[in-house]
Write a protein that holds these residues in place. Sequence first.
Motif: not given
Length: 440
Positions: A282, A287, A319-322
């Motif tokens: 990962r 952003s 997989v994800e927006v942190g």
Amino acid sequence: MRTLILLLTLLLPLSAFAQDAAITVGNGPSDAQIAERLTGIYSQLGDTEEVSVTVQNSVVTLAGEAANTEAAERAVRIAQRVDGVVAVQDEIIRTLGVTDNVTPLVDRTTELSTQFVRALPLIAAALIALVAIFLLGRLLASRTGLIRRMAGNPFLAELIATAIRLAFVMIGIVVALNILGATALVGTVLGGAGIIGIALGFGVRDTVENYIASLLLSIRQPFRAGDHVIIDGNEGLVVRLNTRATILMTLDGNHLRIPNAKVFKADILNYSTNSERRFSFRVGVDSADDPVSAIAVGVKAMSELPFVLTDPAPSGMIVEVGDSSILIDFFGWIDQRETGFGTARSQAIRDVKDVLEADGFSLPEPLYRLRVDGGVELPKTTGSKPENRMTKKAPTKPTVREVLDTDAETTIVERVAEERAQLSQDENGTDLLDDSAKTE
């Protein structure tokens, strides 16, 4: 009323007399007949011939001498069984003489010895039958080639051979006992064997469970020697499978024994079944960056690695927006027979990171906002303005770095091969793994 009272007065003594009348008086044997009968019986028995009998009103009094307490008690029991005897008084004197007690023992020993000598031909016939049946069972069990072809499994063949030997031993014992005429003892032996078998079954339950699990594993063959497996969370290469446990060599070179009962019920992950294996890692990009472009750059970098397979091709997915980054998972496939899994993954992580940074993508760290209470002034900074997170870094030229060795690790594989070579040379070595048998 007076008449009723008079009747009750007359009936009550009659009922009490009827309750106490336990001894009947009738045409039973006379005292002389009882005495004559007992005297005749005692004279026929060697240990009670000195006992004298006196009978009065059906009460027997035994006097005289007896060799020991057993003989005296025997005389009393005989007297109690004679018809017409109301009670027995024991006045017999126990002499406890050496001659009287030793002589019967000598006589019994002599009689048994004589009977044993007479039975020697019968005993010899029983032994011959037992040995012949035992040898026949051993001969049938020694046909390992035929049994193995029928069973299709070496461990099952050995178990069948053992069962044949035990069955013929039991048959031989039963036949020998029948020849000796000890038919009653046959049932006792079989019943005792069943009870002992049940008791042993409860006592060695774990051992029996391991043995049965070993049999089933040898039939099913869930793995081969040298396979890279994870059994119930334990990772290593399979060294051998014996009748009690599965032996693994862990990746740090240590031996690990796992009971076969646990192996049979465990979840088994076998990495060696398929040569192709996928690795993943990962990466987080800023952003403000375009994650699709980052995936394309990273996948292109992985495709250029010589050990990454083109079919299946490497890939990536968001997989994800942190809180401060967009997380992307990258996937690549290798041939683990030629490439080491850990070193290949390490090389891919390094190259994708370098390429993303060189192409202007930021790999941000988490940001934390600090609040200072009490009106404390922060020192003013001089010089250039701080960099804005939203501005994209300029691409930098990647530097040439040393390529990692991604060849498959063979140290543990070689150690397992050495142990198996020694096992094949050891005549007592046990291994239930069969490369020629079908796997699950």
